[in-house]
Design a protein around this motif. Structure first.
Motif, PDB file in Angstrom:
ATOM      1  N   LEU A 163       0.839  -1.205   0.000  1.00 26.42           N
ATOM      2  CA  LEU A 163       0.000   0.000   0.000  1.00 26.42           C
ATOM      3  C   LEU A 163       0.868   1.247   0.000  1.00 26.42           C
ATOM      4  N   ALA A 164       1.962   1.205   0.758  1.00 26.86           N
ATOM      5  CA  ALA A 164       2.876   2.354   0.805  1.00 26.86           C
ATOM      6  C   ALA A 164       3.498   2.616  -0.565  1.00 26.86           C
ATOM      7  N   MET A 165       3.687   1.562  -1.362  1.00 28.71           N
ATOM      8  CA  MET A 165       4.223   1.736  -2.711  1.00 28.71           C
ATOM      9  C   MET A 165       3.273   2.587  -3.559  1.00 28.71           C
ATOM     10  N   ALA A 166       1.975   2.312  -3.461  1.00 27.50           N
ATOM     11  CA  ALA A 166       0.999   3.110  -4.196  1.00 27.50           C
ATOM     12  C   ALA A 166       0.940   4.538  -3.655  1.00 27.50           C
ATOM     13  N   VAL A 167       1.046   4.686  -2.340  1.00 24.55           N
ATOM     14  CA  VAL A 167       1.053   6.018  -1.741  1.00 24.55           C
ATOM     15  C   VAL A 167       2.262   6.807  -2.227  1.00 24.55           C
ATOM     16  N   PHE A 168       3.374   6.122  -2.467  1.00 24.74           N
ATOM     17  CA  PHE A 168       4.566   6.781  -3.014  1.00 24.74           C
ATOM     18  C   PHE A 168       4.265   7.419  -4.369  1.00 24.74           C
ATOM     19  N   ALA A 169       3.623   6.654  -5.258  1.00 26.27           N
ATOM     20  CA  ALA A 169       3.293   7.194  -6.575  1.00 26.27           C
ATOM     21  C   ALA A 169       2.358   8.391  -6.455  1.00 26.27           C
ATOM     22  N   MET A 170       1.362   8.280  -5.600  1.00 27.42           N
ATOM     23  CA  MET A 170       0.393   9.357  -5.452  1.00 27.42           C
ATOM     24  C   MET A 170       0.997  10.552  -4.721  1.00 27.42           C
ATOM     25  N   GLY A 171       1.864  10.268  -3.748  1.00 30.39           N
ATOM     26  CA  GLY A 171       2.527  11.357  -3.048  1.00 30.39           C
ATOM     27  C   GLY A 171       3.462  12.134  -3.956  1.00 30.39           C
ATOM     28  N   THR A 172       4.128  11.429  -4.862  1.00 31.57           N
ATOM     29  CA  THR A 172       4.985  12.100  -5.838  1.00 31.57           C
ATOM     30  C   THR A 172       4.175  13.092  -6.653  1.00 31.57           C
ATOM     31  N   SER A 173       2.998  12.665  -7.095  1.00 31.75           N
ATOM     32  CA  SER A 173       2.139  13.551  -7.883  1.00 31.75           C
ATOM     33  C   SER A 173       1.634  14.724  -7.061  1.00 31.75           C
ATOM     34  N   GLU A 174       1.248  14.451  -5.823  1.00 30.80           N
ATOM     35  CA  GLU A 174       0.672  15.503  -4.987  1.00 30.80           C
ATOM     36  C   GLU A 174       1.667  16.607  -4.684  1.00 30.80           C
ATOM     37  N   PHE A 175       2.928  16.229  -4.464  1.00 31.08           N
ATOM     38  CA  PHE A 175       3.941  17.199  -4.063  1.00 31.08           C
ATOM     39  C   PHE A 175       4.780  17.734  -5.214  1.00 31.08           C
ATOM     40  N   MET A 176       4.784  17.057  -6.358  1.00 27.98           N
ATOM     41  CA  MET A 176       5.764  17.371  -7.390  1.00 27.98           C
ATOM     42  C   MET A 176       5.614  18.761  -7.979  1.00 27.98           C
ATOM     43  N   LEU A 177       4.427  19.357  -7.901  1.00 28.87           N
ATOM     44  CA  LEU A 177       4.236  20.664  -8.511  1.00 28.87           C
ATOM     45  C   LEU A 177       5.103  21.739  -7.869  1.00 28.87           C
ATOM     46  N   ALA A 178       5.559  21.484  -6.631  1.00 29.73           N
ATOM     47  CA  ALA A 178       6.400  22.478  -5.957  1.00 29.73           C
ATOM     48  C   ALA A 178       7.647  22.794  -6.775  1.00 29.73           C
ATOM     49  N   GLY A 179       8.160  21.817  -7.522  1.00 30.20           N
ATOM     50  CA  GLY A 179       9.347  22.056  -8.327  1.00 30.20           C
ATOM     51  C   GLY A 179       9.061  22.307  -9.796  1.00 30.20           C
ATOM     52  N   LEU A 180       7.777  22.274 -10.187  1.00 24.62           N
ATOM     53  CA  LEU A 180       7.433  22.394 -11.599  1.00 24.62           C
ATOM     54  C   LEU A 180       6.624  23.640 -11.943  1.00 24.62           C
ATOM     55  N   LEU A 181       6.158  24.354 -10.935  1.00 26.21           N
ATOM     56  CA  LEU A 181       5.247  25.479 -11.184  1.00 26.21           C
ATOM     57  C   LEU A 181       5.794  26.506 -12.182  1.00 26.21           C
ATOM     58  N   PRO A 182       7.037  26.947 -12.048  1.00 26.87           N
ATOM     59  CA  PRO A 182       7.514  27.947 -13.012  1.00 26.87           C
ATOM     60  C   PRO A 182       7.463  27.448 -14.461  1.00 26.87           C
ATOM     61  N   ASP A 183       7.851  26.194 -14.695  1.00 23.65           N
ATOM     62  CA  ASP A 183       7.844  25.650 -16.055  1.00 23.65           C
ATOM     63  C   ASP A 183       6.427  25.477 -16.585  1.00 23.65           C
ATOM     64  N   ILE A 184       5.522  25.005 -15.733  1.00 22.59           N
ATOM     65  CA  ILE A 184       4.128  24.840 -16.158  1.00 22.59           C
ATOM     66  C   ILE A 184       3.532  26.195 -16.514  1.00 22.59           C
ATOM     67  N   ALA A 185       3.790  27.188 -15.672  1.00 23.24           N
ATOM     68  CA  ALA A 185       3.257  28.527 -15.916  1.00 23.24           C
ATOM     69  C   ALA A 185       3.759  29.081 -17.242  1.00 23.24           C
ATOM     70  N   ALA A 186       5.052  28.932 -17.509  1.00 22.53           N
ATOM     71  CA  ALA A 186       5.620  29.455 -18.750  1.00 22.53           C
ATOM     72  C   ALA A 186       5.088  28.711 -19.974  1.00 22.53           C
ATOM     73  N   ASP A 187       4.954  27.399 -19.860  1.00 31.24           N
ATOM     74  CA  ASP A 187       4.511  26.582 -20.996  1.00 31.24           C
ATOM     75  C   ASP A 187       3.046  26.825 -21.345  1.00 31.24           C
ATOM     76  N   LEU A 188       2.198  26.998 -20.329  1.00 34.14           N
ATOM     77  CA  LEU A 188       0.766  27.131 -20.567  1.00 34.14           C
ATOM     78  C   LEU A 188       0.286  28.581 -20.550  1.00 34.14           C
ATOM     79  N   GLY A 189       1.211  29.515 -20.381  1.00 32.30           N
ATOM     80  CA  GLY A 189       0.862  30.928 -20.476  1.00 32.30           C
ATOM     81  C   GLY A 189       0.049  31.471 -19.329  1.00 32.30           C
ATOM     82  N   VAL A 190       0.341  31.025 -18.107  1.00 35.62           N
ATOM     83  CA  VAL A 190      -0.344  31.540 -16.926  1.00 35.62           C
ATOM     84  C   VAL A 190       0.700  32.031 -15.932  1.00 35.62           C
ATOM     85  N   THR A 191       0.268  32.728 -14.886  1.00 40.10           N
ATOM     86  CA  THR A 191       1.190  33.194 -13.862  1.00 40.10           C
ATOM     87  C   THR A 191       1.543  32.046 -12.922  1.00 40.10           C
TER      88      THR A 191
END
Length: 395
Positions: free
Chosen positions: A8-36
């Protein structure tokens, strides 16, 4: 601890990665999709809102389903949402996929939390939840920084594809490690009337513990979502240092949840009484010293440990307080923490345009924890020691 718990923890790892990963991706997502960047931060809130709504809804729908079917269905829905998210160029579609992924995550976590507590003896619930939540903390150590590196090299879409791929071994683990029989009905508790379980939400003690969990998680997500600008703009570090900071936060969170797992069953009051004020001081110190790279690195580690020690303890207390709702208790814990995860980034985003700038989320986190500490103190005086002594928990 039994092997199915680690699966179960293995599945939580995959979901936790998704839940937290935006912290390091926000600037790139914003630039790519044309939002702040502030608008991109709403993707975190979208995920949290889906978790809040999805936890009780999905748990209610799945309360009489076989555990394995429920968990597997939620993982596959989560995978599909990430495939669509990786392929889209429309911010509104990406926003929608985050809500769908959150609904699946919420359903999975609600069922997994109650499943985890049935795999161990009643006096080991805290340790079982610590193992389950270690999937999230390991995600912050390995998955999220790895996603940030992958996003830096290949773009943010590659990280979404990677999360989708992580769901495959998690699905295999569920099929092989979780019984196919109707889990919630094994001991008859699944036949309790849903109305009776929902009535538990009228208990003041349960509501207050859920509120404390929401406040602590709001502080955690409010600052964690906007760590990238703090690293690059406030501390003046290069983009690659974002991954280092995320790893430090993750290592701290793993240590915090591990320690709390050994205390949350018998000494939750100690964790709250000590951890709460220290967490408050830590956010204040980080807000004041974020311009110093050395201080930033140390304090991010400390705040990761304190945030997850306190948060995991409060999750355990929600399950104890909701003992009269055996199939829905996990959804109450999930919903409470994700109310915080939804509200925290919204509050933090409003501070970015103030004079506090990138450090605004840190000040907001300090205020949220201060409210939690005040409520915990009031709770201590409102429900004094007799009942806590009977529970043997000091909280």
């Amino acid at each position: 601890m039994p092997l199915p718990l680690y699966l179960l923890a293995m599945a939580v790892f995959a979901m936790g990665t998704s839940e937290f990963m935006l912290a390091g991706l926000l600037p790139d997502i914003a630039a790519d999709l044309g939002v702040t960047v502030g608008a991109a931060g709403l993707l975190t809130s979208a995920f949290a809102i889906g978790m809040v709504v999805g936890a009780p809804l999905m748990a209610g729908l799945a309360r009489n389903w076989p555990r394995r079917s429920s968990l597997l269905g939620f993982v596959l829905a989560f995978l599909a949402a990430h495939v669509v998210g990786a392929a889209t160029s429309d911010f509104s579609v990406l926003f929608a996929t985050r809500v769908v992924a959150a609904l699946a995550n919420a359903g999975f976590l609600a069922v997994a939390l109650t499943t985890a507590t049935t795999l161990v003896s009643p006096d080991r619930r805290g340790r079982a939840l610590a193992v389950l939540l270690s999937g999230t903390t390991i995600a912050t150590i390995a998955g999220v920084p790895g996603g940030a590196v992958l996003g830096t090299i290949l773009g943010w879409r590659a990280t979404f594809w990677a999360v989708a791929a992580l769901c495959l071994p998690a699905a295999v683990g569920i099929i092989r490690g979780i019984s196919a029989r109707p889990g919630q009905n094994d001991d008859g508790v699944g036949r309790l009337a849903l109305r009776s379980e929902l009535a538990q939400l009228g208990r003041p003690r349960l509501v207050l513990v859920m509120l404390l969990g929401a406040l602590v998680n709001a502080a955690t997500f409010g600052s964690f979502t906007f760590l990238a600008p703090i690293v690059t703009d406030t501390a003046g570090l290069g983009e690659w240092w974002i991954s280092v900071v995320l790893v430090l936060f993750g290592v701290g969170s793993l240590i915090g949840v591990t320690i709390a797992g050994r205390l949350s069953d018998q000494r939750p009051g100690l964790v709250v009484a000590v951890g709460g004020p220290l967490l408050l001081v830590g956010w204040l110190a980080l807000a004041l010293l974020a311009t110093s790279p050395a201080a930033l690195l140390v304090l991010v580690f400390v705040q990761g440990a304190l945030s997850f020690a306190l948060g995991s303890t409060l999750i355990t207390r929600v399950l104890y307080e909701a003992a009269g709702a055996p199939t829905m208790a996990g959804s109450y814990a999930t919903a409470a923490l994700n109310v915080g995860a939804a509200v925290g980034p919204l509050i933090a985003a409003t501070t970015l345009s103030t004079t506090a700038g990138a450090r605004g989320p840190l000040w907001a986190s300090a205020v949220l924890v201060a409210v939690a500490v005040a409520l915990a103190s009031w709770r201590h005086h409102r429900w004094p020691g007799r009942r806590r002594a009977r529970q043997g928990c000091g909280f």
